[in-house]
Design a protein around this motif. Structure first.
Motif, PDB file in Angstrom:
ATOM      1  N   ALA A   1       0.846  -1.194   0.000  1.00  0.00           N
ATOM      2  CA  ALA A   1       0.000   0.000   0.000  1.00  0.00           C
ATOM      3  C   ALA A   1       0.879   1.240   0.000  1.00  0.00           C
ATOM      4  CB  ALA A   1      -0.903   0.010   1.230  1.00  0.00           C
ATOM      5  N   ASP A   2       0.431   2.286  -0.664  1.00  0.00           N
ATOM      6  CA  ASP A   2       1.135   3.563  -0.649  1.00  0.00           C
ATOM      7  C   ASP A   2       0.602   4.352   0.540  1.00  0.00           C
ATOM      8  OD1 ASP A   2       2.812   5.611  -1.499  1.00  0.00           O
ATOM      9  OD2 ASP A   2       1.249   6.513  -2.726  1.00  0.00           O
ATOM     10  N   VAL A   3       1.485   4.715   1.464  1.00  0.00           N
ATOM     11  CA  VAL A   3       1.087   5.388   2.700  1.00  0.00           C
ATOM     12  C   VAL A   3       1.628   6.810   2.696  1.00  0.00           C
ATOM     13  CG1 VAL A   3       1.285   5.360   5.215  1.00  0.00           C
ATOM     14  CG2 VAL A   3       1.127   3.204   3.948  1.00  0.00           C
ATOM     15  N   SER A   4       0.784   7.761   3.081  1.00  0.00           N
ATOM     16  CA  SER A   4       1.241   9.139   3.229  1.00  0.00           C
ATOM     17  C   SER A   4       0.726   9.671   4.556  1.00  0.00           C
ATOM     18  CB  SER A   4       0.762  10.027   2.077  1.00  0.00           C
ATOM     19  OG  SER A   4      -0.635  10.196   2.127  1.00  0.00           O
ATOM     20  N   TYR A   5       1.351  10.720   5.045  1.00  0.00           N
ATOM     21  CA  TYR A   5       0.977  11.330   6.313  1.00  0.00           C
ATOM     22  C   TYR A   5       0.473  12.729   6.013  1.00  0.00           C
ATOM     23  CZ  TYR A   5       3.536   7.422   8.187  1.00  0.00           C
ATOM     24  OH  TYR A   5       3.955   6.157   8.478  1.00  0.00           O
ATOM     25  N   GLU A   6      -0.752  13.003   6.414  1.00  0.00           N
ATOM     26  CA  GLU A   6      -1.389  14.287   6.139  1.00  0.00           C
ATOM     27  C   GLU A   6      -1.905  14.894   7.436  1.00  0.00           C
ATOM     28  OE1 GLU A   6      -1.335  15.603   3.186  1.00  0.00           O
ATOM     29  OE2 GLU A   6      -0.658  13.840   2.096  1.00  0.00           O
ATOM     30  N   HIS A   7      -2.026  16.210   7.453  1.00  0.00           N
ATOM     31  CA  HIS A   7      -2.556  16.922   8.610  1.00  0.00           C
ATOM     32  C   HIS A   7      -3.863  17.587   8.227  1.00  0.00           C
ATOM     33  CE1 HIS A   7       0.794  16.673  11.456  1.00  0.00           C
ATOM     34  NE2 HIS A   7       1.547  16.608  10.384  1.00  0.00           N
ATOM     35  N   GLY A   8      -4.801  17.559   9.113  1.00  0.00           N
ATOM     36  CA  GLY A   8      -6.050  18.289   8.925  1.00  0.00           C
ATOM     37  C   GLY A   8      -7.152  17.445   8.320  1.00  0.00           C
ATOM     38  N   ARG A   9      -8.299  17.481   8.987  1.00  0.00           N
ATOM     39  CA  ARG A   9      -9.451  16.701   8.516  1.00  0.00           C
ATOM     40  C   ARG A   9      -9.913  17.133   7.134  1.00  0.00           C
ATOM     41  NH1 ARG A   9     -12.390  17.233  14.207  1.00  0.00           N
ATOM     42  NH2 ARG A   9     -11.330  15.533  15.267  1.00  0.00           N
ATOM     43  N   ARG A  10      -9.919  18.449   6.880  1.00  0.00           N
ATOM     44  CA  ARG A  10     -10.383  18.934   5.567  1.00  0.00           C
ATOM     45  C   ARG A  10      -9.496  18.418   4.443  1.00  0.00           C
ATOM     46  NH1 ARG A  10     -11.276  24.904   7.539  1.00  0.00           N
ATOM     47  NH2 ARG A  10     -13.201  24.603   8.690  1.00  0.00           N
ATOM     48  N   ARG A  11      -8.195  18.476   4.658  1.00  0.00           N
ATOM     49  CA  ARG A  11      -7.240  17.988   3.644  1.00  0.00           C
ATOM     50  C   ARG A  11      -7.475  16.509   3.373  1.00  0.00           C
ATOM     51  NH1 ARG A  11      -3.908  17.974  -0.405  1.00  0.00           N
ATOM     52  NH2 ARG A  11      -1.993  16.781  -0.186  1.00  0.00           N
ATOM     53  N   VAL A  12      -7.587  15.716   4.427  1.00  0.00           N
ATOM     54  CA  VAL A  12      -7.781  14.279   4.269  1.00  0.00           C
ATOM     55  C   VAL A  12      -9.129  13.997   3.607  1.00  0.00           C
ATOM     56  CG1 VAL A  12      -8.046  12.105   5.516  1.00  0.00           C
ATOM     57  CG2 VAL A  12      -6.244  13.697   6.167  1.00  0.00           C
ATOM     58  N   ARG A  13     -10.165  14.703   4.040  1.00  0.00           N
ATOM     59  CA  ARG A  13     -11.499  14.510   3.441  1.00  0.00           C
ATOM     60  C   ARG A  13     -11.470  14.855   1.957  1.00  0.00           C
ATOM     61  NH1 ARG A  13     -16.083  11.648   4.442  1.00  0.00           N
ATOM     62  NH2 ARG A  13     -17.121  12.043   2.496  1.00  0.00           N
ATOM     63  N   GLY A  14     -10.736  15.909   1.590  1.00  0.00           N
ATOM     64  CA  GLY A  14     -10.599  16.286   0.188  1.00  0.00           C
ATOM     65  C   GLY A  14      -9.930  15.198  -0.636  1.00  0.00           C
ATOM     66  N   LEU A  15      -8.920  14.551  -0.076  1.00  0.00           N
ATOM     67  CA  LEU A  15      -8.241  13.453  -0.778  1.00  0.00           C
ATOM     68  C   LEU A  15      -9.176  12.267  -0.974  1.00  0.00           C
ATOM     69  CD1 LEU A  15      -4.783  13.606   1.031  1.00  0.00           C
ATOM     70  CD2 LEU A  15      -5.276  14.293  -1.325  1.00  0.00           C
ATOM     71  N   ILE A  16      -9.976  11.967   0.045  1.00  0.00           N
ATOM     72  CA  ILE A  16     -10.950  10.872  -0.064  1.00  0.00           C
ATOM     73  C   ILE A  16     -12.006  11.225  -1.114  1.00  0.00           C
ATOM     74  CG2 ILE A  16     -12.793   9.640   1.157  1.00  0.00           C
ATOM     75  CD1 ILE A  16     -10.343   8.681   2.422  1.00  0.00           C
TER      76      ILE A  16
ATOM     77  N   ARG B   1       4.947  20.278  10.475  1.00  0.00           N
ATOM     78  CA  ARG B   1       5.274  21.236   9.425  1.00  0.00           C
ATOM     79  C   ARG B   1       5.102  22.614  10.020  1.00  0.00           C
ATOM     80  NH1 ARG B   1       2.574  18.177   4.543  1.00  0.00           N
ATOM     81  NH2 ARG B   1       4.393  17.070   3.844  1.00  0.00           N
ATOM     82  N   PRO B   2       5.789  23.630   9.605  1.00  0.00           N
ATOM     83  CA  PRO B   2       6.824  23.586   8.569  1.00  0.00           C
ATOM     84  C   PRO B   2       8.102  22.959   9.103  1.00  0.00           C
ATOM     85  CG  PRO B   2       6.695  25.789   9.477  1.00  0.00           C
ATOM     86  CD  PRO B   2       5.595  24.978  10.133  1.00  0.00           C
ATOM     87  N   LYS B   3       8.826  22.307   8.232  1.00  0.00           N
ATOM     88  CA  LYS B   3      10.110  21.701   8.575  1.00  0.00           C
ATOM     89  C   LYS B   3      11.202  22.763   8.457  1.00  0.00           C
ATOM     90  CE  LYS B   3       9.126  17.294   8.992  1.00  0.00           C
ATOM     91  NZ  LYS B   3       9.234  16.643  10.252  1.00  0.00           N
TER      92      LYS B   3
END
Length: 74
Positions: free
Chosen positions: A6-21, A58-60
């Protein structure tokens, strides 16, 4: 990253994740509460390491950035 094929990524924020879904760019999302600074300090003081990505933020800082303590005699 790759986890069992599986391709795994780490995201922050419910809106961002919901947008990807919603955009069908992700199929599954797992959420968790971030570790507090106090929790991280207790683990570090105990000489242990945090699990991978627990301290992902983030930011790094820019690569090669140098930190120098400022104070008396410094």
């Amino acid at each position: 990253g790759d986890l069992c094929g599986a391709d795994v990524s780490y995201e922050h924020g419910r809106r961002r994740v919901r947008g990807l879904i919603d955009a069908q760019l992700a199929e599954v999302a797992l959420g968790g509460r971030p570790a507090s600074v106090d929790q991280i300090a207790r683990v570090a003081e105990g000489g242990r390491l945090m699990p991978a990505k627990t301290t992902f933020f983030r930011p790094k800082p820019r690569s090669g950035m140098v930190f120098r303590e400022l104070g008396a005699g410094g």
